[in-house]
Write an enzyme that holds these catalytic residues in place. Structure first.
Site, PDB file in Angstrom:
ATOM      1  N   HIS A 103      24.313  55.450  20.639  1.00  6.70           N
ATOM      2  CA  HIS A 103      24.443  55.949  19.270  1.00  6.70           C
ATOM      3  C   HIS A 103      25.612  55.343  18.492  1.00  6.70           C
ATOM      4  O   HIS A 103      26.341  56.075  17.821  1.00  6.70           O
ATOM      5  CB  HIS A 103      24.599  57.473  19.276  1.00  6.70           C
ATOM      6  CG  HIS A 103      23.429  58.216  19.840  1.00  6.70           C
ATOM      7  ND1 HIS A 103      23.510  59.532  20.242  1.00  6.70           N
ATOM      8  CD2 HIS A 103      22.149  57.843  20.055  1.00  6.70           C
ATOM      9  CE1 HIS A 103      22.328  59.935  20.689  1.00  6.70           C
ATOM     10  NE2 HIS A 103      21.489  58.927  20.595  1.00  6.70           N
TER      11      HIS A 103
HETATM   12  C1  LIG Z   1      17.812  52.690  24.093  1.00  5.55           C
HETATM   13  C2  LIG Z   1      18.065  53.577  22.896  1.00  5.55           C
HETATM   14  C3  LIG Z   1      17.720  54.921  22.965  1.00  5.55           C
HETATM   15  C4  LIG Z   1      17.956  55.754  21.876  1.00  5.55           C
HETATM   16  N1  LIG Z   1      17.466  57.032  21.914  1.00  5.55           N
HETATM   17  C5  LIG Z   1      17.518  57.793  20.791  1.00  5.55           C
HETATM   18  C6  LIG Z   1      16.881  59.053  20.750  1.00  5.55           C
HETATM   19  O1  LIG Z   1      16.227  59.476  21.701  1.00  5.55           O
HETATM   20  N2  LIG Z   1      16.981  59.793  19.605  1.00  5.55           N
HETATM   21  C7  LIG Z   1      17.695  59.348  18.541  1.00  5.55           C
HETATM   22  O2  LIG Z   1      17.791  60.078  17.557  1.00  5.55           O
HETATM   23  N3  LIG Z   1      18.301  58.147  18.545  1.00  5.55           N
HETATM   24  C8  LIG Z   1      18.204  57.341  19.635  1.00  5.55           C
HETATM   25  N4  LIG Z   1      18.764  56.104  19.627  1.00  5.55           N
HETATM   26  C9  LIG Z   1      19.545  55.692  18.452  1.00  5.55           C
HETATM   27  C10 LIG Z   1      18.688  55.365  17.232  1.00  5.55           C
HETATM   28  O3  LIG Z   1      17.522  54.694  17.613  1.00  5.55           O
HETATM   29  C11 LIG Z   1      19.543  54.532  16.268  1.00  5.55           C
HETATM   30  O4  LIG Z   1      20.676  55.280  15.881  1.00  5.55           O
HETATM   31  C12 LIG Z   1      18.794  54.126  14.993  1.00  5.55           C
HETATM   32  O5  LIG Z   1      17.580  53.497  15.311  1.00  5.55           O
HETATM   33  C13 LIG Z   1      19.673  53.205  14.149  1.00  5.55           C
HETATM   34  O6  LIG Z   1      18.977  52.779  13.009  1.00  5.55           O
HETATM   35  P1  LIG Z   1      19.515  51.605  12.085  1.00  5.55           P
HETATM   36  O7  LIG Z   1      18.557  51.502  10.957  1.00  5.55           O
HETATM   37  O8  LIG Z   1      20.939  51.830  11.799  1.00  5.55           O
HETATM   38  O9  LIG Z   1      19.472  50.281  12.989  1.00  5.55           O
HETATM   39  P2  LIG Z   1      18.243  49.612  13.756  1.00  5.55           P
HETATM   40  O10 LIG Z   1      17.107  50.572  13.892  1.00  5.55           O
HETATM   41  O11 LIG Z   1      18.795  49.026  15.001  1.00  5.55           O
HETATM   42  O12 LIG Z   1      17.725  48.488  12.784  1.00  5.55           O
HETATM   43  C14 LIG Z   1      18.368  47.304  12.473  1.00  5.55           C
HETATM   44  C15 LIG Z   1      17.309  46.248  12.234  1.00  5.55           C
HETATM   45  O13 LIG Z   1      17.858  45.161  11.505  1.00  5.55           O
HETATM   46  C16 LIG Z   1      17.452  43.946  12.099  1.00  5.55           C
HETATM   47  N5  LIG Z   1      18.496  42.968  11.762  1.00  5.55           N
HETATM   48  C17 LIG Z   1      19.797  43.041  12.087  1.00  5.55           C
HETATM   49  N6  LIG Z   1      20.475  42.008  11.569  1.00  5.55           N
HETATM   50  C18 LIG Z   1      19.573  41.271  10.887  1.00  5.55           C
HETATM   51  C19 LIG Z   1      19.677  40.076  10.123  1.00  5.55           C
HETATM   52  N7  LIG Z   1      20.852  39.457   9.957  1.00  5.55           N
HETATM   53  N8  LIG Z   1      18.559  39.564   9.575  1.00  5.55           N
HETATM   54  C20 LIG Z   1      17.368  40.203   9.727  1.00  5.55           C
HETATM   55  N9  LIG Z   1      17.210  41.337  10.430  1.00  5.55           N
HETATM   56  C21 LIG Z   1      18.313  41.863  11.000  1.00  5.55           C
HETATM   57  C22 LIG Z   1      17.360  44.267  13.562  1.00  5.55           C
HETATM   58  O14 LIG Z   1      16.559  43.328  14.261  1.00  5.55           O
HETATM   59  C23 LIG Z   1      16.764  45.665  13.535  1.00  5.55           C
HETATM   60  O15 LIG Z   1      15.354  45.632  13.484  1.00  5.55           O
HETATM   61  C24 LIG Z   1      18.569  55.240  20.708  1.00  5.55           C
HETATM   62  C25 LIG Z   1      18.913  53.888  20.639  1.00  5.55           C
HETATM   63  C26 LIG Z   1      18.648  53.049  21.712  1.00  5.55           C
HETATM   64  C27 LIG Z   1      19.007  51.588  21.596  1.00  5.55           C
END
Ligand SMILES: Cc1cc2nc3c(=O)[nH]c(=O)nc-3n(C[C@H](O)[C@H](O)[C@H](O)COP(=O)(O)OP(=O)(O)OC[C@H]3O[C@@H](n4cnc5c(N)ncnc54)[C@H](O)[C@@H]3O)c2cc1C
Ligand SMILES: *[C@@H]1O[C@H](CO)[C@@H](O)[C@H](O)[C@H]1NC(C)=O
Length: 617
Positions: free
Chosen positions: A535
């Site tokens: 997280h």
């Molecule tokens: C193994 C695991 C288990 C988890 N379990 C849970 C759970 O059970 N419940 C829960 O609530 N949360 C869970 N989480 C946490 C939750 O999934 C994350 O907090 C959430 O998905 C974050 O969202 P975000 O939009 O910030 O980033 P992300 O969902 O990581 O999205 C970022 C996206 O941007 C893309 N990207 C990055 N840089 C670039 C770039 N320069 N150019 C183009 N694309 C780019 C990446 O490829 C990615 O697709 C878990 C996370 C993991 C890894």
């Protein structure tokens, strides 16, 4: 004779199999395209939990043209299977980050580094996560407001949790705290093992109530709800991108890695540069560029583009656009591994038993069976240690009850996931491998330790430096030790003892010096087997314009004299919320989209004001 008949039958089965597989996988890849225009109203970087929401909401207005750029490709039938989340790590769907060697923790992990999977795929980390649906505590959001995040109080964010949600569990959906008809399907797993079924009883015996942890009171035990639909993963790509796939004003480009944000002479973000299959492109934004790359990539992209701590950028020869504390304030949730109990009944979700033909059949045809288990997490509990404020409902620990068997697989799980050193695996866990097990992971919800993300180099293809500084604040260890004692009490409670539950007894290597199960011993285990629950947040902190630690303002606009640029993802959280971070990230994006559109939903008080003090613990 029989063999011959089944060989002859097999070709006939193929269309049927393909039908079920296609039906299950929902064919998400069709949302992408291979051509794009020179200019858009909005460019969104990253199609993760937040970026997918923004793409959908902003393109609801047909007059607005939206481009969504994602570094990864599409989901597949494996990522759809809820229990299979571990299999996605160290594949092209995962950025596979590693932290720096830790000084106060992770002593038992290979090179003292924590492994940090992050989704690189349409849907981002919502495609590789454990799908638990948890919103955090209302007091978390009050704390954000106190620290300058105007507009993010519980009453103001609650409508956005409801807007996103389509809750399908009849006993929860209508309790006044849940949304129906939103894009994101939320339900509990249709499968519950005998161990999972015993979880609420264990809580009851210890004096905890069975609650909806997203309802009036967070403290208590629950069978979790997750972001699943018909027994399969409901990523944000499925929830938000798929329904928008026919909109002519939304262009989704996969395999597009954004390497730089480009500013004009008055520091307005005007374009992004991206690489796709070895070629480099520029696209221009008429209105805004929105960075949704997640807590590691968003700060990295900002710094490479000239927004970050001035001295750090100078060290890497990057021209400075704005001097802001990008990458600081890194916070994550950790738990001490090793609260594993052996049992004498064959009831845990053991890999060898779960992945058989009968269960695959159930999953593909009906969306039921153990493959629908939320990553093997069958129970949750929010509890207060003696160190929490006992008069308010603001638990400091979240227990994850993992009924997946962590010893049966010869270490593949623990070693592959946590980076546990094989030596420790062999000594602590191997002796138990013929037995079934369950594990209780007590997660520290509001850590005081703070780390950072910094550039390793100005090259966007070099992974940044990730240093969470786990357990650098001694208070964190004290709380974890208290939580481990409660985990022990749960694991050895009569409902668990009914399965013959016994704590695995091998003394952790490095902790031999301490009296077994003393506070000092437990603290040692926490520092040896320090595990992330994935997280990371806070690296582009939201705060008031006068806050020297803030990167974006309450409207998620990058400060420091820059215009036309927002960050909208988990990195903007000022302090980590007391729960799993996916639903809150989706909420941030839902509200962020309305901030951009300039039309916010009115605040909504929760239906029942929780009564303090909450009875029970
Ligand atoms: C193994 C695991 C288990 C988890 N379990 C849970 C759970 O059970 N419940 C829960 O609530 N949360 C869970 N989480 C946490 C939750 O999934 C994350 O907090 C959430 O998905 C974050 O969202 P975000 O939009 O910030 O980033 P992300 O969902 O990581 O999205 C970022 C996206 O941007 C893309 N990207 C990055 N840089 C670039 C770039 N320069 N150019 C183009 N694309 C780019 C990446 O490829 C990615 O697709 C878990 C996370 C993991 C890894
Ligand atoms: C506990 O919370 C209550 C209510 O917010 C507050 O008045 C009290 O000071 C807190 N106690 C401690 C020890 O922080």
């Amino acid at each position: 004779m029989f063999a011959k008949a089944s060989v002859a039958l097999f070709p006939a089965l193929i269309p049927l199999l393909s039908f079920w597989i296609a039906r299950r996988s929902d064919q998400v890849f069709r949302v992408t395209r291979d051509s794009w225009e020179k200019e858009y109203d909005y460019i969104i970087v990253g199609a993760g939990s937040a970026g997918s929401v923004l793409a959908n909401r902003l393109s609801e207005d047909p007059r607005v043209k939206v481009l969504l750029l994602e570094a990864g490709g599409s989901e597949n039938i494996i990522s759809d299977i809820p229990i299979a989340y571990q299999m996605l790590q160290h594949t092209p769907m995962d950025w596979s980050y590693l932290t720096e060697p830790q000084e106060s923790s992770c002593f038992g992990l290979k090179d003292k580094r924590s492994r940090w999977p992050r989704g690189r795929v349409l849907g981002g980390s919502s495609v590789i996560n454990v799908m638990l649906y948890v919103r955090g505590n209302r007091l978390d959001y009050e704390q954000w407001v106190r620290n300058g995040a105007v507009g993010w109080s519980w009453e103001e964010v609650f409508p956005y949790f409801l807007k996103a949600e389509d809750n399908r569990d009849a006993n929860i959906a209508y309790n006044g705290y849940h949304g129906r008809g939103g894009p994101l399907t939320v339900q509990s797993s249709p499968y519950l093992s005998p161990l999972g079924a015993a979880w609420p009883a264990a809580g009851h015996i210890l004096g905890y109530k069975f609650v909806d942890v997203n309802g009036p009171s967070q403290t208590g035990f629950t069978i979790p709800q997750g972001t699943i639909r018909r027994g399969a993963r409901c990523s944000t790509a499925k929830a938000y991108l798929l329904p928008a796939k026919n909109r002519p004003n939304l262009h989704v480009i996969a395999f597009a890695y954004v390497t730089r944000i480009i500013f004009n002479e008055i520091k307005r973000a005007v374009a992004v540069q991206f690489d796709r299959f070895s070629l480099s492109y520029l696209v221009y934004a008429r209105r805004e560029i929105i960075v949704s790359g997640g807590s590691i990539n968003s700060p990295q992209l900002l710094m490479i583009s000239g927004i970050g701590p001035a001295q750090h950028l100078k060290d890497h020869g990057i021209p400075i656009i704005a001097d802001l504390p990008v990458g600081e304030n890194l916070q994550d949730h950790i738990y001490p591994g090793g609260m594993t109990f052996s049992i004498n009944a064959k009831v845990s979700l053991s890999q060898d038993r779960v992945f058989n033909a009968a269960n695959l059949g159930k999953y593909f045809t009906k969306g039921t069976g153990p493959l629908t288990s939320l990553g093997g997490v069958e129970g949750l509990a929010f509890i207060k240690t003696g160190r929490a404020n006992q008069s308010i409902d603001w638990p400091d620990i979240e227990m994850h009850f993992v009924t997946g068997n962590v010893v049966a697989d010869g270490g593949k799980g623990l070693i592959g996931l946590t980076g546990l050193s094989p030596d420790i695996w062999n000594r602590v866990f191997l002796p138990y491998s013929p037995l079934d097990t369950f594990t209780i992971d007590p997660v520290l919800l509001r850590p005081k330790s703070r780390g950072y993300i910094r550039l390793r180099s100005a090259n966007p293809y070099d992974h940044p430096i990730i240093d969470p500084k786990y357990l650098s604040d001694p208070d964190d260890v004290l709380t974890i030790v208290e939580a481990m004692k409660i985990a022990l009490a749960i694991g050895l409670s009569p409902p668990m003892k009914a399965f013959g539950a016994k704590l695995i007894e091998t003394v952790f290597p490095g902790c031999e010096y301490y009296v077994y199960l003393s506070d000092e011993y437990l603290a040692c285990v926490a520092r040896v087997f320090t595990s992330t629950i994935y997280h990371p947040v806070g690296t582009c902190k939201m705060g008031s314009p006068w806050d020297p630690t803030a990167v974006v303002d309450s409207e998620l606009k990058v400060m420091g004299g820059v215009t036309g640029l927002r960050v909208i993802d988990a990195s903007v959280m000022p302090t980590i919320i007391s729960g799993n971070t996916n639903a809150p990230t989706i909420m941030i994006a839902e509200r962020g989209a309305d901030l951009i559109k300039g039309q916010l939903l009115p605040p909504l008080p929760s239906p029942i004001i929780p009564q303090y003090p909450i009875l029970g613990r």
